[in-house]
Enzyme design. Structure first.
Site, PDB file in Angstrom:
ATOM      1  N   ASP A   1       0.860  -1.248  -0.027  1.00  0.00           N
ATOM      2  CA  ASP A   1       0.023  -0.010  -0.081  1.00  0.00           C
ATOM      3  C   ASP A   1       1.041   1.366   0.118  1.00  0.00           C
ATOM      4  O   ASP A   1       1.786   1.620   0.843  1.00  0.00           O
ATOM      5  CB  ASP A   1      -1.042   0.112   1.264  1.00  0.00           C
ATOM      6  CG  ASP A   1      -1.868   1.200   1.281  1.00  0.00           C
ATOM      7  OD1 ASP A   1      -2.851   1.219   0.641  1.00  0.00           O
ATOM      8  OD2 ASP A   1      -1.529   2.290   1.893  1.00  0.00           O
TER       9      ASP A   1
ATOM     10  N   TYR B   1       2.397  10.363  -0.285  1.00  0.00           N
ATOM     11  CA  TYR B   1       3.749  10.085   0.469  1.00  0.00           C
ATOM     12  C   TYR B   1       5.071  10.706  -0.090  1.00  0.00           C
ATOM     13  O   TYR B   1       5.470  10.196  -1.211  1.00  0.00           O
ATOM     14  CB  TYR B   1       3.954   8.534   0.772  1.00  0.00           C
ATOM     15  CG  TYR B   1       2.536   8.022   1.391  1.00  0.00           C
ATOM     16  CD1 TYR B   1       1.443   8.826   1.811  1.00  0.00           C
ATOM     17  CD2 TYR B   1       2.625   6.846   1.320  1.00  0.00           C
ATOM     18  CE1 TYR B   1       0.279   8.149   2.439  1.00  0.00           C
ATOM     19  CE2 TYR B   1       1.188   6.093   1.807  1.00  0.00           C
ATOM     20  CZ  TYR B   1       0.288   6.783   2.388  1.00  0.00           C
ATOM     21  OH  TYR B   1      -0.775   5.987   2.809  1.00  0.00           O
TER      22      TYR B   1
ATOM     23  N   HIS C   1      -7.687   9.235  -1.915  1.00  0.00           N
ATOM     24  CA  HIS C   1      -7.326   9.462  -0.693  1.00  0.00           C
ATOM     25  C   HIS C   1      -8.043   9.939   0.580  1.00  0.00           C
ATOM     26  O   HIS C   1      -7.810   9.482   1.631  1.00  0.00           O
ATOM     27  CB  HIS C   1      -5.715   9.977  -0.972  1.00  0.00           C
ATOM     28  CG  HIS C   1      -4.751   9.547   0.122  1.00  0.00           C
ATOM     29  ND1 HIS C   1      -3.692   9.728   0.020  1.00  0.00           N
ATOM     30  CD2 HIS C   1      -4.935   9.315   1.498  1.00  0.00           C
ATOM     31  CE1 HIS C   1      -2.902   9.288   0.813  1.00  0.00           C
ATOM     32  NE2 HIS C   1      -3.690   9.036   1.919  1.00  0.00           N
TER      33      HIS C   1
END
Length: 322
Positions: free
Chosen positions: A41, A46, A107
């Protein structure tokens, strides 16, 4: 392409990238793949795609056939305009060096104002907080429909992340498209039983992020004090099984049919956490389930971004931003 989501996943979020040198995520993924994890994942958010790039490097270096892996990434908040959704997934595929991902998640149910090259615009007050695109944040079903347009092209199954019951209901009612999965905070100190029941009733697979209590960015961390890893009940069950507290928590969650994506940079913990698919007794499961009340009513959400974005996306009464 995999047809189901492996219960055991490995998360790649790093709460404070300044603590971990470049390459930490890559090493972690290589260790996880060697240990047996096949569900990885990650997300564009990020480190603005850097972690996706490290994940891709690890996959290539592992030598594991692509068809044996289940790779998840996520649409970042600056790609919520319908015309930008395709750009968002193309950015991620390019970072990963893959032709497809096995699951693509929205997200968050809110949008950032985009800057040059889809960077995040920041408030001019020096706080570092993002500028929110309020109009797009209210139109997340439109973003979802744009994501669904990717399905005929064979890109990927779709899901959401950090969606509560109210927002998931609205998504389904306005589009008729049921998410494959919903990745949400879920652990013994915040079990979200009502959301779990809702997702199961609608055929939505729950994926637990922060399954061990979670290390989040300081700007959105809410809970103070020790997390479930330090709970005396969980520790006593761990001793009885000859397991770690982390293994007990992960076994409890997967026993509910919940996918988990624990994260760690420690090779020993990565390998240890893979041992999670073992049964707990009915009594042990009930003990853990009741740590914060029979229906989790005393649980405390750790992910609290109200002060970071200016509204509560988890409000079950008002679809914020109102």
């Amino acid at each position: 392409m995999s047809n189901s989501i492996p219960l055991r996943g490995f998360g790649t979020f790093q709460a404070d990238s300044s603590v971990y040198p470049p390459g930490t995520a890559k090493k972690g993924v290589l260790t996880a793949l060697k240990a047996g994890y096949r569900h990885i994942d990650t997300a564009y958010a990020y480190s603005s795609g850097e972690i996706e790039r490290e994940v891709g490097e690890a996959i290539r270096e592992s030598g594991i056939p692509r068809e044996d892996l289940f790779v998840v990434t996520k649409l970042h908040n600056t790609f919520h305009a319908p015309e930008d959704v395709q750009v968002g997934i193309d950015f991620s595929l390019r970072n990963l060096g893959l032709d497809y991902v096995d699951l693509y998640l929205m997200h968050n149910p809110y949008a950032y104002a985009k800057g040059p090259d889809f960077s995040t615009l920041r408030r001019p007050d020096g706080s570092g907080k993002p500028v929110i695109d309020l109009e797009l944040s209210r139109k997340y079903p439109e973003t979802w429909k744009a994501m669904a347009a990717l399905i005929p092209a064979g890109k990927t199954p779709l899901g959401v992340s950090n969606f509560n019951i109210l927002k998931t209901k609205r998504l389904i009612e306005e589009t008729g498209i049921v998410p494959t999965a919903n990745q949400v905070e879920m652990n013994p100190y915040f079990p979200q039983f009502e959301l779990l029941d809702f997702c199961k009733a609608n055929g939505i697979q729950v994926i637990a992020h922060c399954p061990l209590g979670g290390a989040l960015s300081p700007s959105v961390t809410n809970r103070e004090g020790p997390g479930p890893l330090e709970d005396p009940v969980i520790k006593s069950i761990a001793i009885a099984h000859g397991k770690t507290a982390a293994q007990i928590i992960l076994a409890w969650l997967t026993g509910w049919g919940i996918c988990v994506v624990p994260k760690s940079a420690d090779p020993m913990r990565i390998e240890s956490n893979f041992d999670m698919l073992f049964p707990l007794s009915k009594e042990e499961g009930a003990q853990i389930a009741n740590l914060v009340g029979p229906r989790g009513e005393l649980g405390m959400r750790n992910l609290d971004n109200r002060h970071h974005i200016g509204f509560d996306i988890f409000d079950e009464h008002v679809d914020q931003p109102a």
